[in-house]
Write a protein that holds these residues in place. Structure first.
Motif, PDB file in Angstrom:
ATOM      1  N   ASN A  20      -2.900   5.104  -2.408  1.00 46.15           N
ATOM      2  CA  ASN A  20      -2.476   5.803  -3.624  1.00 46.15           C
ATOM      3  C   ASN A  20      -2.904   7.270  -3.611  1.00 46.15           C
ATOM      4  OD1 ASN A  20      -1.304   3.501  -4.678  1.00 46.15           O
ATOM      5  ND2 ASN A  20      -3.070   2.960  -5.935  1.00 46.15           N
ATOM      6  N   ASN A  21      -4.100   7.515  -3.120  1.00 47.89           N
ATOM      7  CA  ASN A  21      -4.622   8.877  -3.132  1.00 47.89           C
ATOM      8  C   ASN A  21      -4.115   9.716  -1.971  1.00 47.89           C
ATOM      9  OD1 ASN A  21      -6.890   9.412  -5.317  1.00 47.89           O
ATOM     10  ND2 ASN A  21      -6.970   7.255  -4.762  1.00 47.89           N
ATOM     11  N   LEU A  22      -4.119   9.167  -0.768  1.00 49.03           N
ATOM     12  CA  LEU A  22      -3.705   9.949   0.392  1.00 49.03           C
ATOM     13  C   LEU A  22      -2.204  10.199   0.411  1.00 49.03           C
ATOM     14  CD1 LEU A  22      -5.973   8.621   3.294  1.00 49.03           C
ATOM     15  CD2 LEU A  22      -6.319  10.558   1.749  1.00 49.03           C
ATOM     16  N   LEU A  23      -1.424   9.270  -0.145  1.00 53.57           N
ATOM     17  CA  LEU A  23       0.032   9.448  -0.157  1.00 53.57           C
ATOM     18  C   LEU A  23       0.539  10.066  -1.457  1.00 53.57           C
ATOM     19  CD1 LEU A  23       1.271   6.092   1.457  1.00 53.57           C
ATOM     20  CD2 LEU A  23       1.061   8.330   2.539  1.00 53.57           C
ATOM     21  N   TYR A  26       0.828  -1.204   0.000  1.00 48.72           N
ATOM     22  CA  TYR A  26       0.000   0.000   0.000  1.00 48.72           C
ATOM     23  C   TYR A  26       0.866   1.259   0.000  1.00 48.72           C
ATOM     24  CZ  TYR A  26      -3.756  -3.164   1.686  1.00 48.72           C
ATOM     25  OH  TYR A  26      -4.668  -4.167   1.840  1.00 48.72           O
ATOM     26  N   ALA A  27       1.809   1.311   0.938  1.00 47.98           N
ATOM     27  CA  ALA A  27       2.613   2.526   1.122  1.00 47.98           C
ATOM     28  C   ALA A  27       3.529   2.786  -0.069  1.00 47.98           C
ATOM     29  CB  ALA A  27       3.427   2.423   2.407  1.00 47.98           C
ATOM     30  N   GLY A  28       4.207   1.737  -0.559  1.00 47.76           N
ATOM     31  CA  GLY A  28       5.124   1.912  -1.679  1.00 47.76           C
ATOM     32  C   GLY A  28       4.413   2.364  -2.935  1.00 47.76           C
ATOM     33  N   SER A  29       3.248   1.779  -3.194  1.00 53.45           N
ATOM     34  CA  SER A  29       2.466   2.177  -4.361  1.00 53.45           C
ATOM     35  C   SER A  29       2.024   3.631  -4.260  1.00 53.45           C
ATOM     36  CB  SER A  29       1.245   1.263  -4.499  1.00 53.45           C
ATOM     37  OG  SER A  29       0.440   1.637  -5.596  1.00 53.45           O
ATOM     38  N   GLY A  30       1.555   4.038  -3.090  1.00 51.51           N
ATOM     39  CA  GLY A  30       1.110   5.414  -2.900  1.00 51.51           C
ATOM     40  C   GLY A  30       2.217   6.422  -3.089  1.00 51.51           C
ATOM     41  N   LEU A  31       3.381   6.141  -2.525  1.00 47.60           N
ATOM     42  CA  LEU A  31       4.506   7.070  -2.659  1.00 47.60           C
ATOM     43  C   LEU A  31       4.950   7.202  -4.110  1.00 47.60           C
ATOM     44  CD1 LEU A  31       6.600   6.049   0.488  1.00 47.60           C
ATOM     45  CD2 LEU A  31       5.404   8.224   0.126  1.00 47.60           C
ATOM     46  N   GLN A  32       4.982   6.074  -4.824  1.00 56.46           N
ATOM     47  CA  GLN A  32       5.412   6.153  -6.218  1.00 56.46           C
ATOM     48  C   GLN A  32       4.420   6.923  -7.084  1.00 56.46           C
ATOM     49  OE1 GLN A  32       8.145   5.660  -7.529  1.00 56.46           O
ATOM     50  NE2 GLN A  32       7.799   5.451  -9.722  1.00 56.46           N
ATOM     51  N   LEU A  33       3.128   6.813  -6.778  1.00 50.63           N
ATOM     52  CA  LEU A  33       2.130   7.540  -7.556  1.00 50.63           C
ATOM     53  C   LEU A  33       2.120   9.040  -7.245  1.00 50.63           C
ATOM     54  CD1 LEU A  33      -0.933   5.166  -7.892  1.00 50.63           C
ATOM     55  CD2 LEU A  33       0.700   5.884  -9.621  1.00 50.63           C
TER      56      LEU A  33
END
Length: 441
Positions: free
Chosen positions: A370-373, A236-243
């Motif tokens: 993805n949205n919040l990060l 979850y976290a890695g995907s959000g940061l990359q997006l």
């Protein structure tokens, strides 16, 4: 004789037999609605210069118009996806599409910034759970070993929708004005919203439960799988940061081309559409590569995600220190090809580490991250930085977030195989003869 996909979920106790042709029809319509979703979301970016000039707005205000959609998606995706898992995914998807399309029509009718903000707010509400519920529908009718490919291809619909939203939006705005651009996107979405529930039927895509005497831990408490392992939390976290990186580039690229290349709205939209198309193609290719290379080595998909993060960081960082010109645009295209490459591997990780019955909610959690990060803070943080040091300076800082994303994925790799094995293990009181579950990704 019809060909069938035998779709098998994480615990092998749901086995839908879906005709291959119908499975691809489901994919095509669900993919089409995702394209509509992003066309409605991203058309705003193509007409930024027109709205900015007409209403005398700051970059920060423009960023808020984009960021509010991602923020509402982030806040509402989890509860709405949980509702869709129970009320019916097909009915929910059709209702969502109707709402965001009508809200996009409201954008075309807005007379003030405040009215536009409310309409964009409603676009976000309508789009909140579409991605998560839509990908759950798609994965339910295809084999497990295609998850990264299908997830990457489905998520690429967002990029293709962005391409059409920015490219067609800029073209339509040049001839019919920015209101005409919004109206065209709304009409497309409304047509698909009516067609979808007519063709896609809940009972045809619902998996058939298979009785088994070897319940797993995931069967007892499926909701716990959403956060029960370190590797799924890192996905979850890695995907959000990359997006954060990819999402910011999508929003601000037309404005960047308008300011630094002195392109008109239509030409800037067309060039930005090519860049976004590279990102969409990268999603598909990176997902296919992940499935092919990781068939017998599940943890390798995380190594590939790290490569995608660092590769995009290097290419985009180099691009924005070069002078404006063809070389810079080529590097931006290459960097964007890798920037969204983590979508397939991250989605496959989430699917493999959560129970089928809560896949809609699991992908909602991924969408939330993805949205919040990334997608929500990226546009207005970048807009704020742009107001201080210019958009060029802001773009030089944005790719560095990929380094943090790579570090998170590396941390996940340490426990990924162990987490899959633990989730597949039978509960303590299950029969000792329980067959081991498939752990390949």
């Amino acid at each position: 004789m019809a060909h069938f996909h035998a779709a098998v979920d994480d615990t092998n106790d749901y086995t839908p037999n879906v005709p291959r042709t119908y499975a691809w029809i489901v994919f095509a319509l669900t993919f089409g609605l995702l394209i509509s979703d992003y066309m409605s979301r991203q058309v705003l970016n193509a007409v930024f210069p027109l709205i900015k000039g007409e209403w005398t707005l700051t970059d920060y205000q423009l960023g808020l118009l984009s960021g509010i959609v991602a923020l509402m998606v982030g806040l509402l995706t989890f509860p709405l996806s949980l509702f869709a898992d129970r009320w019916g995914r097909v009915r929910s998807l059709a209702l969502m599409a109707a709402l965001w399309s009508l809200a996009t029509l409201g954008c075309a009718l807005a007379q003030t910034y405040e009215q536009m903000f409310v309409a964009r707010f409603l676009v976000g509400v309508g789009e909140a759970a579409y991605g998560s519920v839509g990908i759950a529908v798609v994965l339910s009718v295809f084999p497990k070993h295609l998850r990264a490919t299908l997830a990457g291809a489905f998520m690429a619909g967002g990029m293709f929708g962005s391409v059409l939203g920015v490219g067609l939006g800029g073209l339509i705005a040049a001839h019919l004005g920015w209101r005409g651009a919004f109206a065209a996107m709304a009409l497309f979405g409304l047509c698909l919203a009516v067609l979808y529930p007519i063709v896609v039927r809940e009972k045809r895509i619902a998996p058939r439960r298979v009785t088994t005497n070897t319940p797993s831990a995931t069967e007892k408490r499926p909701l716990r799988t959403l956060f029960s392992s370190r590797s799924v939390r890192c996905a979850y976290a890695g995907s959000g940061l990359q997006l954060f990186v990819g999402g910011t580039m999508i929003v601000w690229m037309p404005s960047y081309l308008n300011r630094y290349y002195e392109m008109g709205t239509d030409k800037a939209g067309a060039v930005a559409a090519v860049i976004l198309l590279c990102s969409g193609v990268g999603m598909i290719l990176c997902g296919m590569l992940s499935d092919r290379l990781c068939l017998h080595s599940p943890a390798r998909k995380i190594s590939l995600a790290v490569v995608y993060c660092l590769g995009s960081c290097g290419l985009l960082s180099l691009a924005f220190v070069l002078p404006h010109g063809p070389a810079q645009l080529v590097l931006i295209c290459l960097g964007m090809t890798l920037a969204a490459g983590t979508s397939g591997p991250a989605s496959a990780m989430v699917a493999n580490l959560t129970h089928y019955s809560v896949h809609g909610t699991a992908f909602a959690t991924l969408t939330l991250a993805n949205n919040l990060l990334g997608l929500a803070p990226g546009p207005f943080i970048t807009g704020k930085i742009s107001d201080l040091i210019g958009l060029q300076g802001a773009f030089q800082l944005v790719p560095l977030v990929s380094i943090a994303a790579a570090a998170v994925f590396l941390y996940a790799k340490r426990s990924y195989l162990r987490d899959i094995a633990r989730l597949a293990a039978p509960v303590p009181d299950a029969p000792a003869t329980a067959a081991p579950l498939e752990t390949r990704s």
